[in-house]
Structure formats: structure tokens, C-alpha cells
Design an enzyme around this catalytic site. Structure first.
Site, mmCIF file in Angstrom:
data_model
loop_
_atom_site.group_PDB
_atom_site.id
_atom_site.type_symbol
_atom_site.label_atom_id
_atom_site.label_comp_id
_atom_site.label_asym_id
_atom_site.label_seq_id
_atom_site.Cartn_x
_atom_site.Cartn_y
_atom_site.Cartn_z
ATOM 1 N N LYS A 1 1.979 -4.949 3.450
ATOM 2 C CA LYS A 1 3.113 -4.062 3.724
ATOM 3 C C LYS A 1 2.679 -2.633 3.448
ATOM 4 C CE LYS A 1 6.456 -2.264 1.347
ATOM 5 N NZ LYS A 1 6.510 -0.950 2.002
ATOM 6 N N PRO A 2 2.492 -1.827 4.498
ATOM 7 C CA PRO A 2 2.179 -0.422 4.264
ATOM 8 C C PRO A 2 3.435 0.306 3.784
ATOM 9 C CG PRO A 2 2.343 -0.876 6.630
ATOM 10 C CD PRO A 2 2.608 -2.171 5.924
ATOM 11 N N ALA B 1 0.830 -1.213 0.000
ATOM 12 C CA ALA B 1 0.000 0.000 0.000
ATOM 13 C C ALA B 1 0.870 1.271 0.000
ATOM 14 C CB ALA B 1 -0.908 -0.018 1.232
ATOM 15 N N PRO B 2 0.289 2.378 -0.449
ATOM 16 C CA PRO B 2 1.020 3.653 -0.504
ATOM 17 C C PRO B 2 0.801 4.487 0.768
ATOM 18 C CG PRO B 2 -1.049 3.909 -1.634
ATOM 19 C CD PRO B 2 -1.059 2.524 -1.043
ATOM 20 N N TRP B 3 1.361 5.710 0.763
ATOM 21 C CA TRP B 3 1.349 6.533 1.973
ATOM 22 C C TRP B 3 0.244 7.581 2.000
ATOM 23 C CZ3 TRP B 3 1.685 11.154 -0.304
ATOM 24 C CH2 TRP B 3 2.483 11.302 -1.437
ATOM 25 N N GLU C 1 6.631 2.469 3.960
ATOM 26 C CA GLU C 1 7.606 2.651 5.049
ATOM 27 C C GLU C 1 7.451 4.024 5.702
ATOM 28 O OE1 GLU C 1 8.008 2.189 1.839
ATOM 29 O OE2 GLU C 1 9.991 2.792 1.105
ATOM 30 N N GLU D 1 2.304 12.576 -13.504
ATOM 31 C CA GLU D 1 1.668 12.697 -12.196
ATOM 32 C C GLU D 1 2.526 13.598 -11.296
ATOM 33 O OE1 GLU D 1 1.237 9.024 -9.936
ATOM 34 O OE2 GLU D 1 -0.772 9.643 -9.343
ATOM 35 N N ALA E 1 5.094 2.994 -12.099
ATOM 36 C CA ALA E 1 6.423 2.393 -12.307
ATOM 37 C C ALA E 1 6.603 1.177 -11.406
ATOM 38 C CB ALA E 1 7.504 3.433 -12.019
ATOM 39 N N CYS F 1 -4.897 9.882 -5.897
ATOM 40 C CA CYS F 1 -4.742 9.361 -7.258
ATOM 41 C C CYS F 1 -5.868 9.833 -8.170
ATOM 42 C CB CYS F 1 -4.654 7.853 -7.232
ATOM 43 S SG CYS F 1 -5.979 7.111 -6.273
ATOM 44 N N GLU G 1 -3.588 -1.069 -8.615
ATOM 45 C CA GLU G 1 -4.239 0.253 -8.573
ATOM 46 C C GLU G 1 -3.121 1.272 -8.661
ATOM 47 O OE1 GLU G 1 -7.347 0.773 -8.583
ATOM 48 O OE2 GLU G 1 -8.276 -1.057 -7.830
HETATM 49 P P1 NAD Z 1 5.115 3.876 -4.616
HETATM 50 O O1 NAD Z 1 4.810 3.093 -5.846
HETATM 51 O O2 NAD Z 1 6.435 4.541 -4.525
HETATM 52 O O3 NAD Z 1 5.043 2.916 -3.330
HETATM 53 C C1 NAD Z 1 3.878 2.199 -3.030
HETATM 54 C C2 NAD Z 1 4.263 1.010 -2.174
HETATM 55 O O4 NAD Z 1 5.097 0.144 -2.934
HETATM 56 C C3 NAD Z 1 5.049 1.357 -0.907
HETATM 57 O O5 NAD Z 1 4.613 0.525 0.137
HETATM 58 C C4 NAD Z 1 6.472 1.028 -1.301
HETATM 59 O O6 NAD Z 1 7.302 0.690 -0.215
HETATM 60 C C5 NAD Z 1 6.260 -0.174 -2.202
HETATM 61 N N1 NAD Z 1 7.344 -0.447 -3.161
HETATM 62 C C6 NAD Z 1 8.182 0.445 -3.742
HETATM 63 N N2 NAD Z 1 9.050 -0.199 -4.560
HETATM 64 C C7 NAD Z 1 8.726 -1.520 -4.482
HETATM 65 C C8 NAD Z 1 9.251 -2.692 -5.108
HETATM 66 N N3 NAD Z 1 10.280 -2.642 -5.942
HETATM 67 N N4 NAD Z 1 8.682 -3.875 -4.816
HETATM 68 C C9 NAD Z 1 7.636 -3.970 -3.970
HETATM 69 N N5 NAD Z 1 7.098 -2.879 -3.343
HETATM 70 C C10 NAD Z 1 7.637 -1.679 -3.607
HETATM 71 O O7 NAD Z 1 3.905 4.863 -4.400
HETATM 72 P P2 NAD Z 1 3.717 5.954 -3.252
HETATM 73 O O8 NAD Z 1 4.675 7.059 -3.534
HETATM 74 O O9 NAD Z 1 3.734 5.281 -1.936
HETATM 75 O O10 NAD Z 1 2.204 6.425 -3.515
HETATM 76 C C11 NAD Z 1 1.853 7.325 -4.482
HETATM 77 C C12 NAD Z 1 1.390 6.608 -5.743
HETATM 78 O O11 NAD Z 1 0.305 5.742 -5.429
HETATM 79 C C13 NAD Z 1 0.856 7.570 -6.779
HETATM 80 O O12 NAD Z 1 1.328 7.178 -8.048
HETATM 81 C C14 NAD Z 1 -0.649 7.391 -6.689
HETATM 82 O O13 NAD Z 1 -1.359 7.740 -7.839
HETATM 83 C C15 NAD Z 1 -0.743 5.944 -6.372
HETATM 84 N N6 NAD Z 1 -2.049 5.626 -5.767
HETATM 85 C C16 NAD Z 1 -2.980 4.973 -6.517
HETATM 86 C C17 NAD Z 1 -4.233 4.672 -5.989
HETATM 87 C C18 NAD Z 1 -5.270 3.933 -6.788
HETATM 88 O O14 NAD Z 1 -6.248 3.495 -6.192
HETATM 89 N N7 NAD Z 1 -5.115 3.774 -8.095
HETATM 90 C C19 NAD Z 1 -4.534 5.051 -4.680
HETATM 91 C C20 NAD Z 1 -3.563 5.717 -3.938
HETATM 92 C C21 NAD Z 1 -2.316 5.991 -4.496
#
Ligand code: NAD
Length: 494
Positions: A176-177, A150-152, A179, A382, A232, A285, A251
Site C-alpha cells: 500500500k503506497p 510505504a510513505p510519500w 494515498e 522530526e 507514531a 528520513c 523503518e
Molecule cells: P506516515 O507514517 O504518516 O504514513 C506512512 C504510510 O503509513 C502511508 O502509506 C500511510 O497511509 C500509512 N498509514 C498511516 N496510518 C496508518 C495506520 N493506522 N495503519 C496502517 N497504515 C497507516 O508517514 P509519511 O508522512 O507518509 O512519511 C513520512 C515519514 O516516513 C517520516 O517520519 C519519515 O522519517 C519516515 N520515513 C522513514 C524512512 C526510513 O527508511 N526509516 C524512509 C522514508 C520515510
């Protein structure tokens, strides 16, 4: 802000200190280190997956009614912790207490209550005698251990969106939320235990994506990876999941357009644009990021949006008068500021905001940009900050085409009083959600998910069960003949 002195992992119904490295947690609104948290080591991820696997047999075989009762008790338990959860959510994200209290916490509780009901309505679609002397039926079965990441931006709600449909359908989970924001996911799991949900059904491991996230995705006993985050990283998850051929649910990012047609109520559209682009400091998002406005309304719309943005109170998130708190980190604030700066240097105009107030935390003012090129970074990529780019259009078709002109397709809004045009926009805009004369509202009953580079799969609503269940065809023969007629095709009766 440490959630517990017993550690920042929640495995098999108990806290533990992770065996990985430790990291400082900075309150983004103050810039002050408020806790040191432990990360999971590989052994902790192993134990969490093993606990989820052990819990699966019993949990998946409960009746839907029994699982529903657990979820109803969980919602009540979480509601009793609403104040604690809202305070922690604000401390770890910098979002306003108003958002945490009025949106994040009640939205999460509503989601649990929704899935408590939905669990009892999970059913196969078909039953019929399709092959002559036999009856076919569908069983919908839980998949196994789900590994979720999950993201932050909405830590508590994202935990709920990942966990609830999975466990309501009978799966068990390791989440895993981010960090940056583990605190409320840990309380979420603790509250589940307090409500009687069996140990191992919900496990939380915390740490970086590269270490803990990748270990979880690659784990052979994890049957499915469900992910919310950037496009990404979503692509990387898909690559890793391919190694073990597991199901993925993605997502991803968004770049939502807001299309204001010539007959729109410009005052309502301006209010929708400001709320839609600054909610959660734009770190949403589905936030409105591109306003395409009919040229006849463009001047009035941008002037009003700039006026409303300039009046917004940005600052201490715990102050009830604050409209917008801080962004998630100084590094992220600087990324947002540098994108705005590059747009300005390429000739765009900054009509409101465009600057960070003189405060110690990661603050950035609501920002309105005009005069950017459609193919420029600020329009296509974005930003994930409180930045709205407004561009004019001439014909209805042009407005819809521009709305579709990015790689993303998560959400969009169309503003018009013309029902034909509203329906055309709803049909032709390529996004998982199209609001008409609104931007942002989400409800537990309706699906949330993307088109195009915004991913696939649905969160919330009964549609999310498509993601978290296997569909099994069971055929029961009621033909009493030893040799069935169709078997003649293979070998003749002798
Ligand atoms: P992020 O992709 O950097 O990180 C998201 C999660 O992935 C974190 O828990 C991170 O630790 C983990 N992660 C990072 N690299 C990884 C890897 N190589 N392997 C496994 N896990 C990994 O995103 P963020 O910066 O936390 O959140 C912002 C992003 O989330 C934005 O792009 C936003 O649009 C997107 N988002 C989408 C939705 C949706 O429902 N579509 C909802 C909320 C946020």
C-alpha cells in the site's frame, strides 16, 4: 495525472477500480487538482492477499536463478519507462525533475539489479556434524505473503526497497503506497507484469492508512508487515501486528545530526550540510537536521550555509534549473512553517529562509536556524522539511553526546580529518548509518535502517534477507542404530 482509466488498484496482474471512496489528487507544486483516484475497499484487499497467497507456492519454489532472470528483465522493462516514471514522480511529489531523473529512477533500477544478483547468493550459514552422527544444515525459506506500507517522500524507491528483497527471497507481496503518491507504484507493478513476473507476485492496493493500511496489517493471511513511515504509525503497526503475532519490519522517522569537529574542512562541511538538509526538500528520513559545529568554526560555517541556502533556486520542479521543488502538500508546508515560527518565538534566530515564496504551490525556502535550545521542539522533533538547526559545542565528547541526544537513530555524519576521531564518532554515534565527511549517499549493497525510535530491520543489501526469510534447521541422522545412544536418557534400550 491519473495513471490509468482502468483504476488505481493492481491485483493479480491487472488494474481494477477500487470499491472504496474516491479522492482528489492535488499537484503540490501547482495546487491544482490533477486527478481523482479510487481507493481500495475491503474486498479489494482480500482479493490482493488471496492473489499473493495463490502465487506464493509457485514463486517461492522457483530456483533463485529463475527469480533472478525475472528481476533482470524487470529492471530492463522499468528502465524503458524511465521518462514516464520521473515525470509522474515529480507530478505527485513536487520534487525537482533533477531528483526524479538522476536519483529516484536510477536508484530504483539499481536496486532491482542488485536483488537480481543477491537472490542467487541467498544461502544458509551452517553445515556441520554438530550432534555426532548427524549433519545439520540451514534452509532459508520465504515467509509467505508480505503486507507492506510505504510513505510519500520517495514513492518509487520506497516501493522498490519494500518489494525487492521480499520477492527476491521468494515471498509475494501486497503493497500500500501512501494515498498521496500511488502513481509510480502502480506503474512499477504493471512493468513487473510486462517483464513476465507472474500474476499475484506484486499487488498494489491504494487508499488511506486507517482503512486500507489497517486492513492489510490485520489480515490473518499476511505473514509479515513491513512498514516505512513515521514513528507514531510504526508503533500502531506493531500493536496491530501483535493481534496475529506476525513479524514486523519498521523503518521509521529520523533526526540526523551532522557533527563538524574542530579540524574539519568547513567549506566541505557547509556543502554537505546544505545538500544533506535540502535533498528532496528536506523530506528525507536521513536528512541533516541538526548541525553541531565546534565553536571555533561556528560563525564561518553558519555564514557559508546561509549564503549557499540563499542562492538555491526554489520553484517549478520541472524547470531543469530548479534546485528544490515543493513540499508534499500545503498542509505539510504549514506544519513546517509553524515549527519554524514557534522556534523563532522562543528566541531562535532564522539566518536563512524561514518563509514560503509567493508561489501557488507548497514551497518553503531552505532554512537555517541558530540559537535554539537543545531540548526544544525544533531540535528534538522530526520537521521533515528543508530546515537545519545549527548549535555550537566545545569538546569532541560533547559533540557526540549532543548527536545522540534525541529519541531517533537513523543516520548521522561526522566531519573531521582525524582518523581516530572519525572512528570514535562512527563507534559512539547511535545510528544505523554514520557517514564520515559525507552526508546522504546510499548504495544498494549496504543496509539502511534505524536504531532507537527510528525502528529496526534493514532495507537494501543482503541484510534485508534477514527480514524476509525464515531460518530453518534441518538435521539428518546418519546413525543406523535403531536405538540412538542419547535416547537412553529418556528410556533405556530393552
Ligand atoms: P506516515 O507514517 O504518516 O504514513 C506512512 C504510510 O503509513 C502511508 O502509506 C500511510 O497511509 C500509512 N498509514 C498511516 N496510518 C496508518 C495506520 N493506522 N495503519 C496502517 N497504515 C497507516 O508517514 P509519511 O508522512 O507518509 O512519511 C513520512 C515519514 O516516513 C517520516 O517520519 C519519515 O522519517 C519516515 N520515513 C522513514 C524512512 C526510513 O527508511 N526509516 C524512509 C522514508 C520515510
Amino acid at each position: 495525472m491519473s495513471t490509468t482509466s482502468q483504476g488505481n488498484q493492481y491485483i493479480n496482474g491487472a488494474y481494477r477500480v477500487g470499491s472504496g471512496p474516491t479522492a482528489e489528487r492535488i499537484n503540490p507544486a501547482t495546487g491544482v487538482v490533477d486527478s481523482v483516484i479510487d481507493y481500495a475497499g475491503t474486498g479489494d484487499v482480500e482479493d490482493a492477499v488471496a492473489a499473493a497467497a495463490a502465487a506464493f507456492t509457485t514463486w517461492s519454489r522457483l530456483t533463485p536463478g529463475a527469480r533472478s532472470d525475472f528481476l533482470l528483465a524487470f529492471a530492463t522493462e522499468l528502465a524503458s519507462r524511465a521518462g514516464q516514471l520521473a515525470a509522474l514522480e515529480t507530478a505527485q511529489t513536487g520534487k525537482s525533475t533533477r531528483m526524479s531523473t538522476e536519483f529516484d529512477v536510477p536508484g530504483t533500477i539499481d536496486n532491482i539489479n542488485f536483488f537480481a544478483g543477491a537472490a542467487r547468493n541467498l544461502q544458509g550459514q551452517a553445515s556441520g556434524d554438530y550432534a555426532g552422527n548427524s549433519t545439520s544444515m540451514i534452509r532459508r525459506e520465504a515467509i509467505g505473503v508480505i503486507g507492506s506500507i510505504a510513505p510519500w517522500n520517495y514513492p518509487l524507491q520506497m516501493a522498490a526497497w519494500k518489494i525487492l528483497p521480499a520477492i527476491a527471497a521468494g515471498n509475494t507481496i501486497v503493497l500500500k503506497p501512501s494515498e498521496l503518491t500511488p502513481a509510480t507504484s502502480l506503474i512499477f507493478a504493471e512493468a513487473a507484469t510486462a517483464a513476465g513476473i507472474p500474476d499475484g507476485v506484486i499487488n498494489i492496493v491504494t487508499g488511506s492508512g486507517r482503512e486500507v493500511g489497517e486492513t492489510l496489517v490485520r489480515h490473518p493471511q499476511v505473514a509479515m508487515s513491513s512498514f516505512t513511515g513515521s514513528t507514531a504509525v510504526g508503533r500502531r503497526i506493531m500493536e496491530m501486528a501483535a493481534e496475529t503475532g506476525k513479524r514486523v519490519h519498521l523503518e521509521l522517522g529520523g533526526k540526523a545530526p551532522l557533527v563538524v569537529f574542530a579540524d574539519a574542512d568547513v567549506e566541505a562541511a557547509a556543502h554537505g550540510a546544505v545538500a544533506g538538509s535540502t535533498i528532496n526538500a528536506g523530506q528525507d528520513c536521513t536528512a541533516a537536521t541538526r548541525a553541531y559545529v565546534h565553536s571555533s568554526l561556528f560563525g564561518k560555517f553558519t555564514a557559508r550555509v546561509a549564503e549557499l541556502m540563499d542562492a538555491m533556486v526554489v520553484g517549478d520542479p520541472t524547470d531543469p534549473d530548479t534546485d528544490m521543488g515543493s513540499l508534499i502538500s500545503l498542509a505539510h508546508r504549514d506544519k513546517v512553517a509553524s515549527m519554524v515560527e514557534r522556534a523563532r518565538q522562543s528566541g531562535a534566530n532564522v539566518l536563512a529562509g524561514g518563509l514560503a515564496p509567493q508561489l501557488p504551490g507548497a514551497f518553503y525556502r531552505p532554512t537555517l536556524i541558530t540559537g535554539a535550545a537543545q531540548d526544544s521542539e525544533i531540535v528534538q522533533d522530526e520537521i521533515f522539511g528543508p530546515v537545519l538547526v545549527a548549535l555550537p559545542f566545545e569538546t569532541d565528547e560533547q559533540g557526540i553526546d549532543l548527536a545522540n541526544d534525541t529519541p531517533y537513530g537513523l543516520a548521522a555524519s561526522a566531519w573531521t580529518g582525524n582518523v581516530n576521531l572519525a572512528m570514535r564518532a562512527a563507534a559512539q554515534i547511535q545510528a544505523g548509518c554514520v557517514w564520515i565527511n559525507e552526508h546522504i549517499p546510499i548504495v544498494s549493497e549496504m543496509p539502511h535502517g534505524g536504531y532507537k525510535a527510528s525502528g529496526f530491520g534493514k532495507d537494501m543489501s543482503s541484510y534485508s534477507f534477514e527480514e524476509y526469510t525464515n531460518v530453518k534447521h534441518v538435521l539428518i541422522s546418519h546413525d543406523t542404530d535403531v536405538h540412538k545412544a542419547w535416547q537412553d536418557t529418556v528410556f533405556k534400550q530393552r
